[in-house]
Scaffold this motif. Sequence first.
Motif, PDB file in Angstrom:
ATOM      1  N   ASN A   1       6.890   1.286   0.896  1.00  0.00           N
ATOM      2  CA  ASN A   1       6.114   2.485   1.206  1.00  0.00           C
ATOM      3  C   ASN A   1       6.063   2.777   2.701  1.00  0.00           C
ATOM      4  O   ASN A   1       5.594   3.826   3.099  1.00  0.00           O
ATOM      5  CB  ASN A   1       4.682   2.337   0.686  1.00  0.00           C
ATOM      6  CG  ASN A   1       4.629   2.241  -0.821  1.00  0.00           C
ATOM      7  OD1 ASN A   1       5.462   2.806  -1.506  1.00  0.00           O
ATOM      8  ND2 ASN A   1       3.671   1.514  -1.338  1.00  0.00           N
ATOM      9  N   TYR A   2       6.489   1.842   3.519  1.00  0.00           N
ATOM     10  CA  TYR A   2       6.311   1.954   4.961  1.00  0.00           C
ATOM     11  C   TYR A   2       7.518   2.586   5.637  1.00  0.00           C
ATOM     12  O   TYR A   2       8.658   2.302   5.296  1.00  0.00           O
ATOM     13  CB  TYR A   2       6.045   0.575   5.563  1.00  0.00           C
ATOM     14  CG  TYR A   2       4.760  -0.023   5.063  1.00  0.00           C
ATOM     15  CD1 TYR A   2       3.539   0.393   5.548  1.00  0.00           C
ATOM     16  CD2 TYR A   2       4.776  -1.002   4.077  1.00  0.00           C
ATOM     17  CE1 TYR A   2       2.354  -0.144   5.084  1.00  0.00           C
ATOM     18  CE2 TYR A   2       3.599  -1.550   3.603  1.00  0.00           C
ATOM     19  CZ  TYR A   2       2.393  -1.117   4.113  1.00  0.00           C
ATOM     20  OH  TYR A   2       1.229  -1.651   3.647  1.00  0.00           O
ATOM     21  N   GLN A   3       7.236   3.419   6.639  1.00  0.00           N
ATOM     22  CA  GLN A   3       8.271   4.097   7.422  1.00  0.00           C
ATOM     23  C   GLN A   3       8.144   3.618   8.869  1.00  0.00           C
ATOM     24  O   GLN A   3       7.081   3.697   9.468  1.00  0.00           O
ATOM     25  CB  GLN A   3       8.050   5.614   7.358  1.00  0.00           C
ATOM     26  CG  GLN A   3       8.961   6.422   8.223  1.00  0.00           C
ATOM     27  CD  GLN A   3      10.241   6.795   7.529  1.00  0.00           C
ATOM     28  OE1 GLN A   3      10.313   6.795   6.318  1.00  0.00           O
ATOM     29  NE2 GLN A   3      11.258   7.103   8.298  1.00  0.00           N
ATOM     30  N   TYR A   4       9.242   3.103   9.427  1.00  0.00           N
ATOM     31  CA  TYR A   4       9.287   2.661  10.818  1.00  0.00           C
ATOM     32  C   TYR A   4      10.154   3.636  11.595  1.00  0.00           C
ATOM     33  O   TYR A   4      11.261   3.960  11.165  1.00  0.00           O
ATOM     34  CB  TYR A   4       9.919   1.270  10.948  1.00  0.00           C
ATOM     35  CG  TYR A   4       9.162   0.170  10.264  1.00  0.00           C
ATOM     36  CD1 TYR A   4       8.248  -0.604  10.954  1.00  0.00           C
ATOM     37  CD2 TYR A   4       9.383  -0.127   8.916  1.00  0.00           C
ATOM     38  CE1 TYR A   4       7.562  -1.629  10.329  1.00  0.00           C
ATOM     39  CE2 TYR A   4       8.698  -1.145   8.286  1.00  0.00           C
ATOM     40  CZ  TYR A   4       7.794  -1.897   9.000  1.00  0.00           C
ATOM     41  OH  TYR A   4       7.114  -2.900   8.384  1.00  0.00           O
ATOM     42  N   THR A   5       9.675   4.085  12.745  1.00  0.00           N
ATOM     43  CA  THR A   5      10.484   4.872  13.669  1.00  0.00           C
ATOM     44  C   THR A   5      10.533   4.078  14.963  1.00  0.00           C
ATOM     45  O   THR A   5       9.502   3.874  15.608  1.00  0.00           O
ATOM     46  CB  THR A   5       9.870   6.261  13.907  1.00  0.00           C
ATOM     47  OG1 THR A   5       9.717   6.905  12.648  1.00  0.00           O
ATOM     48  CG2 THR A   5      10.762   7.098  14.800  1.00  0.00           C
TER      49      THR A   5
ATOM     50  N   LYS B   1      -4.905  -0.459   0.659  1.00  0.00           N
ATOM     51  CA  LYS B   1      -5.907  -1.511   0.491  1.00  0.00           C
ATOM     52  C   LYS B   1      -7.136  -0.981  -0.244  1.00  0.00           C
ATOM     53  O   LYS B   1      -7.804  -1.714  -0.979  1.00  0.00           O
ATOM     54  CB  LYS B   1      -6.307  -2.070   1.857  1.00  0.00           C
ATOM     55  CG  LYS B   1      -7.122  -3.312   1.788  1.00  0.00           C
ATOM     56  CD  LYS B   1      -7.332  -3.903   3.158  1.00  0.00           C
ATOM     57  CE  LYS B   1      -8.066  -5.218   3.057  1.00  0.00           C
ATOM     58  NZ  LYS B   1      -8.273  -5.836   4.353  1.00  0.00           N
ATOM     59  N   ALA B   2      -7.441   0.306  -0.052  1.00  0.00           N
ATOM     60  CA  ALA B   2      -8.611   0.905  -0.693  1.00  0.00           C
ATOM     61  C   ALA B   2      -8.398   1.156  -2.186  1.00  0.00           C
ATOM     62  O   ALA B   2      -9.366   1.289  -2.930  1.00  0.00           O
ATOM     63  CB  ALA B   2      -8.955   2.221  -0.003  1.00  0.00           C
ATOM     64  N   GLN B   3      -7.149   1.226  -2.631  1.00  0.00           N
ATOM     65  CA  GLN B   3      -6.881   1.449  -4.042  1.00  0.00           C
ATOM     66  C   GLN B   3      -7.247   0.207  -4.849  1.00  0.00           C
ATOM     67  O   GLN B   3      -7.128  -0.914  -4.362  1.00  0.00           O
ATOM     68  CB  GLN B   3      -5.408   1.770  -4.265  1.00  0.00           C
ATOM     69  CG  GLN B   3      -4.998   3.116  -3.741  1.00  0.00           C
ATOM     70  CD  GLN B   3      -3.523   3.384  -3.993  1.00  0.00           C
ATOM     71  OE1 GLN B   3      -2.776   2.489  -4.372  1.00  0.00           O
ATOM     72  NE2 GLN B   3      -3.110   4.612  -3.780  1.00  0.00           N
ATOM     73  N   PRO B   4      -7.695   0.403  -6.088  1.00  0.00           N
ATOM     74  CA  PRO B   4      -8.020  -0.763  -6.914  1.00  0.00           C
ATOM     75  C   PRO B   4      -6.765  -1.563  -7.248  1.00  0.00           C
ATOM     76  O   PRO B   4      -5.678  -1.012  -7.384  1.00  0.00           O
ATOM     77  CB  PRO B   4      -8.642  -0.161  -8.173  1.00  0.00           C
ATOM     78  CG  PRO B   4      -8.140   1.239  -8.211  1.00  0.00           C
ATOM     79  CD  PRO B   4      -7.908   1.667  -6.786  1.00  0.00           C
ATOM     80  N   GLN B   5      -6.949  -2.854  -7.367  1.00  0.00           N
ATOM     81  CA  GLN B   5      -5.834  -3.737  -7.702  1.00  0.00           C
ATOM     82  C   GLN B   5      -5.429  -3.515  -9.151  1.00  0.00           C
ATOM     83  O   GLN B   5      -6.278  -3.344 -10.019  1.00  0.00           O
ATOM     84  CB  GLN B   5      -6.239  -5.204  -7.507  1.00  0.00           C
ATOM     85  CG  GLN B   5      -6.509  -5.567  -6.076  1.00  0.00           C
ATOM     86  CD  GLN B   5      -5.259  -5.463  -5.228  1.00  0.00           C
ATOM     87  OE1 GLN B   5      -4.166  -5.775  -5.678  1.00  0.00           O
ATOM     88  NE2 GLN B   5      -5.413  -4.996  -3.996  1.00  0.00           N
TER      89      GLN B   5
ATOM     90  N   LEU C   1      -1.490   4.178   6.165  1.00  0.00           N
ATOM     91  CA  LEU C   1      -0.987   3.893   4.821  1.00  0.00           C
ATOM     92  C   LEU C   1      -1.483   2.541   4.318  1.00  0.00           C
ATOM     93  O   LEU C   1      -1.870   2.402   3.163  1.00  0.00           O
ATOM     94  CB  LEU C   1       0.538   3.930   4.797  1.00  0.00           C
ATOM     95  CG  LEU C   1       1.199   3.646   3.457  1.00  0.00           C
ATOM     96  CD1 LEU C   1       0.801   4.693   2.424  1.00  0.00           C
ATOM     97  CD2 LEU C   1       2.694   3.603   3.602  1.00  0.00           C
ATOM     98  N   ALA C   2      -1.501   1.537   5.197  1.00  0.00           N
ATOM     99  CA  ALA C   2      -1.988   0.209   4.803  1.00  0.00           C
ATOM    100  C   ALA C   2      -3.457   0.268   4.397  1.00  0.00           C
ATOM    101  O   ALA C   2      -3.864  -0.342   3.400  1.00  0.00           O
ATOM    102  CB  ALA C   2      -1.788  -0.780   5.934  1.00  0.00           C
ATOM    103  N   ALA C   3      -4.262   1.028   5.142  1.00  0.00           N
ATOM    104  CA  ALA C   3      -5.682   1.163   4.802  1.00  0.00           C
ATOM    105  C   ALA C   3      -5.843   1.896   3.471  1.00  0.00           C
ATOM    106  O   ALA C   3      -6.687   1.526   2.647  1.00  0.00           O
ATOM    107  CB  ALA C   3      -6.412   1.908   5.906  1.00  0.00           C
ATOM    108  N   ARG C   4      -5.022   2.917   3.247  1.00  0.00           N
ATOM    109  CA  ARG C   4      -5.095   3.669   1.996  1.00  0.00           C
ATOM    110  C   ARG C   4      -4.705   2.796   0.805  1.00  0.00           C
ATOM    111  O   ARG C   4      -5.330   2.842  -0.247  1.00  0.00           O
ATOM    112  CB  ARG C   4      -4.173   4.885   2.085  1.00  0.00           C
ATOM    113  CG  ARG C   4      -4.480   5.940   1.061  1.00  0.00           C
ATOM    114  CD  ARG C   4      -3.628   7.175   1.203  1.00  0.00           C
ATOM    115  NE  ARG C   4      -3.675   7.715   2.544  1.00  0.00           N
ATOM    116  CZ  ARG C   4      -2.654   8.315   3.144  1.00  0.00           C
ATOM    117  NH1 ARG C   4      -1.504   8.435   2.529  1.00  0.00           N
ATOM    118  NH2 ARG C   4      -2.772   8.802   4.356  1.00  0.00           N
TER     119      ARG C   4
END
Length: 134
Positions: free
Chosen positions: A62-66, A104-108, A99-102
């Motif tokens: 899910n991660y995008q690096y520039t 992490k906030a989602q239920p497992q 994105l990482a915070a979003r």
Amino acid sequence: MQPNENNEKYRIDKWLFAARFFKTRALAAEAIDRGRVAINDQKIKPAKTVAVGDRVEIRINNYQYTIEVLGLSNKRGSAPQAQQLYRETEESRKQRALLAARLKAQPQPFFTKGRPTKRDRREIERFTLNTDEF
């Protein structure tokens, strides 16, 4: 790390492996083939050469690096050495943190281990019997 020599070519798949974005060179080449890596907004092939100053966009899950290429290497070194090969843009860092915070906030997600055991079935029966009384 190898010194930056003008006569030596640096393949992008080897550079991504040396910069520790992928665990193996084969994984780096596969990501490039699937269109998850671009240099200066252009789709590339694994044999494309990379130069200092190039802007590389990498999508891993899910991660995008520039990032901007600061150094060149074909050999995988330690993590501190690998971090000297590139600089990530501030906007890219902010997007990844958001994105990482979003995520992490989602239920497992709920995972079961498969078919219920005898003990699990008894607990299910006990639960369904108690709910029928209400």
